[in-house]
Design a protein around this motif. Structure first.
Motif, short mmCIF file in Angstrom:
data_model
loop_
_atom_site.label_atom_id
_atom_site.label_comp_id
_atom_site.label_asym_id
_atom_site.label_seq_id
_atom_site.Cartn_x
_atom_site.Cartn_y
_atom_site.Cartn_z
N ASP A 63 0.84 -1.21 0.00
CA ASP A 63 0.00 0.00 0.00
C ASP A 63 0.87 1.25 0.00
O ASP A 63 0.59 2.22 -0.73
N TYR A 64 1.94 1.24 0.80
CA TYR A 64 2.84 2.39 0.86
C TYR A 64 3.50 2.63 -0.49
O TYR A 64 3.55 3.77 -0.98
N VAL A 65 4.01 1.55 -1.11
CA VAL A 65 4.67 1.67 -2.41
C VAL A 65 3.71 2.25 -3.45
O VAL A 65 4.05 3.17 -4.20
N GLU A 66 2.51 1.70 -3.51
CA GLU A 66 1.55 2.14 -4.51
C GLU A 66 1.15 3.59 -4.30
O GLU A 66 1.02 4.36 -5.27
N ASN A 67 0.99 4.00 -3.07
CA ASN A 67 0.64 5.40 -2.80
C ASN A 67 1.80 6.33 -3.13
O ASN A 67 1.59 7.43 -3.67
N LEU A 68 3.03 5.90 -2.80
CA LEU A 68 4.19 6.74 -3.07
C LEU A 68 4.39 6.93 -4.57
O LEU A 68 4.60 8.05 -5.06
N TYR A 69 4.32 5.83 -5.32
CA TYR A 69 4.49 5.94 -6.76
C TYR A 69 3.35 6.75 -7.39
O TYR A 69 3.59 7.53 -8.32
N ALA A 70 2.14 6.57 -6.92
CA ALA A 70 1.01 7.33 -7.45
C ALA A 70 1.23 8.83 -7.23
O ALA A 70 0.92 9.66 -8.11
N ALA A 71 1.79 9.20 -6.09
CA ALA A 71 2.05 10.60 -5.79
C ALA A 71 3.08 11.21 -6.73
O ALA A 71 3.09 12.42 -6.96
N HIS A 72 3.93 10.36 -7.30
CA HIS A 72 4.97 10.83 -8.23
C HIS A 72 4.60 10.55 -9.68
O HIS A 72 5.43 10.76 -10.58
N GLY A 73 3.40 10.06 -9.93
CA GLY A 73 2.97 9.79 -11.30
C GLY A 73 3.68 8.63 -11.94
O GLY A 73 3.86 8.62 -13.17
N ILE A 74 4.09 7.64 -11.16
CA ILE A 74 4.85 6.48 -11.64
C ILE A 74 4.03 5.22 -11.44
O ILE A 74 3.42 5.03 -10.37
N ALA A 75 3.99 4.34 -12.42
CA ALA A 75 3.29 3.07 -12.26
C ALA A 75 4.04 2.20 -11.26
O ALA A 75 5.25 1.98 -11.41
N PRO A 76 3.38 1.69 -10.22
CA PRO A 76 4.06 0.83 -9.25
C PRO A 76 4.67 -0.38 -9.94
O PRO A 76 4.00 -1.09 -10.69
N SER A 77 5.96 -0.63 -9.69
CA SER A 77 6.69 -1.69 -10.38
C SER A 77 7.68 -2.34 -9.43
O SER A 77 8.23 -1.68 -8.53
N PHE A 78 7.94 -3.62 -9.66
CA PHE A 78 8.91 -4.38 -8.86
C PHE A 78 9.86 -5.12 -9.80
O PHE A 78 9.43 -5.67 -10.81
N GLN A 79 11.14 -5.14 -9.44
CA GLN A 79 12.12 -5.97 -10.12
C GLN A 79 12.22 -7.27 -9.34
O GLN A 79 12.68 -7.29 -8.20
N VAL A 80 11.77 -8.36 -9.94
CA VAL A 80 11.63 -9.63 -9.23
C VAL A 80 12.62 -10.65 -9.78
O VAL A 80 12.55 -11.03 -10.95
N GLY A 81 13.54 -11.09 -8.92
CA GLY A 81 14.52 -12.10 -9.30
C GLY A 81 14.61 -13.17 -8.23
O GLY A 81 13.80 -13.21 -7.29
#
Length: 247
Positions: free
Chosen positions: A55-73
């Motif tokens: 929830d924090y990540v999604e809200n932070l990225y939304a505030a900056h106009g960035i699509a929430p994304s994760f690099q998964v390895g």
């Protein structure tokens, strides 16, 4: 073989975002939306409360106009993060292999270039304009943000020839005794002439004078021609990753 978590750390240092927020083991990177790597979460540790962290990540990225994304390895935490993100509506993007080799082995497998390769410590305007014409997404503001990413870490820049018209370029990020190959691009009109190999040779030869012993690179898993070249040069798969991007 190098651990996946170590590879993730090297790649983060070789392509640093403008801002990074540490969140209970996650590194939330932001760079005005320019390049997915610099605008995605590197999930190096497992948050105590996964739902709350998301929830924090999604809200932070939304505030900056960035699509929430994760690099998964392989080193992503928690171990079931990929499935959790998929269930939450995140789409899989860009399956990528991370290849590694010793510099000495790659140089031994490369022919001596028959063209001059100019090496510098910073990208000039000709280098930037060529790279952006091949790999860029966005206008002048996005290009400026991308240039700031390049300038945040120590690196070498190669170009053939030294001025316009540019035919080929490459970047080698320098991180301790490791180096990361980025931005390798050849003008479509001059492909299959050995220019990519000349760029790699020039960068690695210079890097040996700076204490570099090993090199990594990222290649999209579906890019068969590039993978065939790197296989001939002695690179081996050390890790892999993909992105999960919220629709």
């Amino acid at each position: 073989m190098i651990a996946a978590a170590r590879i993730d750390a090297l790649m983060n240092q070789g392509w640093p975002a403008a801002s990074s927020t540490e969140l209970d083991g996650w590194l939330v990177r932001r760079n005005a939306g320019v390049t997915l790597r610099a605008n995605s979460v590197l999930p190096a540790g497992a948050p105590f409360d996964l739902g709350r962290a998301l929830d924090y990540v999604e809200n932070l990225y939304a505030a900056h106009g960035i699509a929430p994304s994760f690099q998964v390895g392989p080193a992503a935490q928690p171990g079931d993060l990929d499935a959790y993100l998929a269930a939450r509506g995140y789409q899989l993007r860009n399956p990528t292999l991370v290849l590694c080799a010793t510099v000495s082995e790659v140089l031994a497998n490369l022919p001596e270039p028959d063209v001059a390769v100019n090496i510098s410590a910073a990208p000039d305007d000709h280098w930037m304009d060529f790279w952006w014409s091949v790999d860029g997404r966005g206008g002048s503001a996005a290009q400026a943000a991308a240039r700031q990413i390049l300038n945040r870490s120590r690196a070498l820049y190669a170009v053939i020839p030294s001025g316009p018209p540019v035919r080929a370029i490459g970047r080698l990020a320098l991180v301790g005794d490791w180096a990361g190959l980025y931005c390798l691009a050849v003008d479509p009109r001059h492909r299959r002439l050995g220019l990519a190999q000349a760029i790699i040779h020039g960068l690695l030869r210079k890097a040996t004078t700076l204490g570099t012993e090993r090199v990594w690179l990222q290649v999209v898993e579906s890019n068969a021609p590039a993978r065939a070249l790197y296989d001939r040069l002695g690179f081996q798969v050390a890790s892999r990753y993909h992105y999960r991007v919220k629709a």
